[in-house]
Design an enzyme around this catalytic site. Structure first.
Site, PDB file in Angstrom:
ATOM      1  N   ASN A   1     -48.138 -14.121  30.713  1.00 30.65           N
ATOM      2  CA  ASN A   1     -49.012 -13.121  31.341  1.00 30.65           C
ATOM      3  C   ASN A   1     -48.238 -12.135  32.209  1.00 30.65           C
ATOM      4  O   ASN A   1     -48.818 -11.427  33.024  1.00 30.65           O
ATOM      5  CB  ASN A   1     -50.071 -13.801  32.214  1.00 30.65           C
ATOM      6  CG  ASN A   1     -50.961 -14.760  31.463  1.00 30.65           C
ATOM      7  OD1 ASN A   1     -51.083 -15.917  31.838  1.00 30.65           O
ATOM      8  ND2 ASN A   1     -51.591 -14.289  30.413  1.00 30.65           N
TER       9      ASN A   1
ATOM     10  N   ASN B   1     -50.842 -18.536  24.498  1.00 32.14           N
ATOM     11  CA  ASN B   1     -51.719 -17.840  23.564  1.00 32.14           C
ATOM     12  C   ASN B   1     -51.619 -16.322  23.656  1.00 32.14           C
ATOM     13  O   ASN B   1     -52.074 -15.611  22.758  1.00 32.14           O
ATOM     14  CB  ASN B   1     -53.183 -18.272  23.773  1.00 32.14           C
ATOM     15  CG  ASN B   1     -53.679 -17.984  25.169  1.00 32.14           C
ATOM     16  OD1 ASN B   1     -53.119 -18.467  26.151  1.00 32.14           O
ATOM     17  ND2 ASN B   1     -54.752 -17.219  25.283  1.00 32.14           N
ATOM     18  N   HIS B   2     -51.005 -15.800  24.722  1.00 28.89           N
ATOM     19  CA  HIS B   2     -50.817 -14.348  24.850  1.00 28.89           C
ATOM     20  C   HIS B   2     -49.406 -13.915  24.440  1.00 28.89           C
ATOM     21  O   HIS B   2     -48.993 -12.796  24.757  1.00 28.89           O
ATOM     22  CB  HIS B   2     -51.099 -13.901  26.283  1.00 28.89           C
ATOM     23  CG  HIS B   2     -52.539 -13.988  26.677  1.00 28.89           C
ATOM     24  ND1 HIS B   2     -53.527 -13.244  26.072  1.00 28.89           N
ATOM     25  CD2 HIS B   2     -53.158 -14.755  27.612  1.00 28.89           C
ATOM     26  CE1 HIS B   2     -54.696 -13.540  26.620  1.00 28.89           C
ATOM     27  NE2 HIS B   2     -54.502 -14.456  27.554  1.00 28.89           N
TER      28      HIS B   2
ATOM     29  N   HIS C   1     -49.531 -25.736  26.695  1.00 26.91           N
ATOM     30  CA  HIS C   1     -50.392 -24.622  27.055  1.00 26.91           C
ATOM     31  C   HIS C   1     -51.766 -24.860  26.432  1.00 26.91           C
ATOM     32  O   HIS C   1     -51.987 -24.593  25.247  1.00 26.91           O
ATOM     33  CB  HIS C   1     -49.779 -23.320  26.536  1.00 26.91           C
ATOM     34  CG  HIS C   1     -50.318 -22.089  27.183  1.00 26.91           C
ATOM     35  ND1 HIS C   1     -49.881 -21.639  28.414  1.00 26.91           N
ATOM     36  CD2 HIS C   1     -51.246 -21.206  26.775  1.00 26.91           C
ATOM     37  CE1 HIS C   1     -50.514 -20.536  28.729  1.00 26.91           C
ATOM     38  NE2 HIS C   1     -51.358 -20.243  27.743  1.00 26.91           N
TER      39      HIS C   1
END
Length: 264
Positions: free
Chosen positions: A40, A67-68, A150
């Site tokens: 992030n 996931n990002h 994660h």
């Protein structure tokens, strides 16, 4: 070996906290290796080359993602070549980058593994079976292994902790941005924490501007989220590992915010 893990860095506020506190962290905890979750770090979504270089220049030795990972397309230009950065290992075959690596700092070596959960997240391969395969491969290389899982569901993270007890030195959860209070060393010698927490805006909602988040909850309408412009908080942990066995001997949460921090 002492290892510091810094929870999800969110935007410029989180990066500023890391830059300010790393000298303090090094002085206070005397870590041999510092790992940070950076998924992030670029405006709350993904990471870019400049931020990656900054984190390494400031003293981070390895970066995990989540996931990002692909939200900032610039990552495709460097993730294959940057051996100190890993993305979830249980993504489909052929995905760019690598899911695990070995970080070296001085005489110390730490295997770093990144996995992503399947509950409430986009489809991926089984993280438990992926962990089995990776740890089997790493067993002949080093006994000191850190796994960043994660994942959204606490049950899935706890299950992974038990699944890897005695095989990993540390299993730490990321993604939810809220530090949990269940730090412990499992019977097999694996240090465990369900979520390391967030490094970013203290007074937002998971690092995002709270007014935007409240608007979405109150109206149900699509809303563009921006990283909050508030004071910072840094969350993470420090774990001590017996180099000869790979077993953790101590785990300690790190949580400091802009109001309580006093430079030493």
């Amino acid at each position: 070996m002492k290892v510091v893990f810094i929870g999800d860095i969110v935007g410029n506020v989180g990066r500023d906290a890391v830059k300010r506190l790393l000298p303090w962290i090094k002085n206070k905890y005397q870590p041999h290796i510092i790992i940070a979750n950076g998924e992030n770090a670029a405006a709350g979504r993904g990471i870019n080359a400049a931020i990656t270089r900054d984190l390494f220049d400031w003293g981070v030795h390895g970066i995990t993602m989540g996931n990002h990972t692909w939200d900032n397309r610039e990552i495709f230009e460097f993730i294959d070549d940057e051996k100190r950065m890993i993305r979830p290992a249980n993504l489909p075959p052929g995905t760019p980058g690598r899911g695990y690596t070995v970080i070296k700092a001085g005489s110390k070596e730490l295997a770093l593994v990144n996995l992503i959960g399947r509950t409430f997240l986009p489809p991926s391969e089984c993280p438990f079976r992926a962990a089995d395969d990776i740890l089997e491969e790493l067993r002949g290389r080093t006994k000191c292994i850190l796994v960043d899982f994660h994942a959204e569901a606490t049950s899935e993270k706890i299950a992974m902790g038990w699944h890897l007890d005695g095989r990993a030195s540390l299993v730490v959860g990321t993604h939810t941005h809220v530090q949990t209070n269940d730090d412990r060393i499992l019977p097999g010698g694996t240090a465990y924490l369900t979520d390391a927490g967030m490094t970013g805006p203290r007074d937002g909602v998971l690092g995002m501007d709270r007014d935007s988040v409240l608007h979405k909850f109150l109206t149900g309408l699509p809303t563009r989220f921006q990283v909050a412009d508030t004071k910072w908080i840094l969350s993470g942990l420090c774990v001590e590992i017996d180099d000869s066995t790979g077993r953790a001997t101590k785990i300690q949460k790190i949580r400091v915010d802009e109001d309580s921090w006093i430079a030493e």
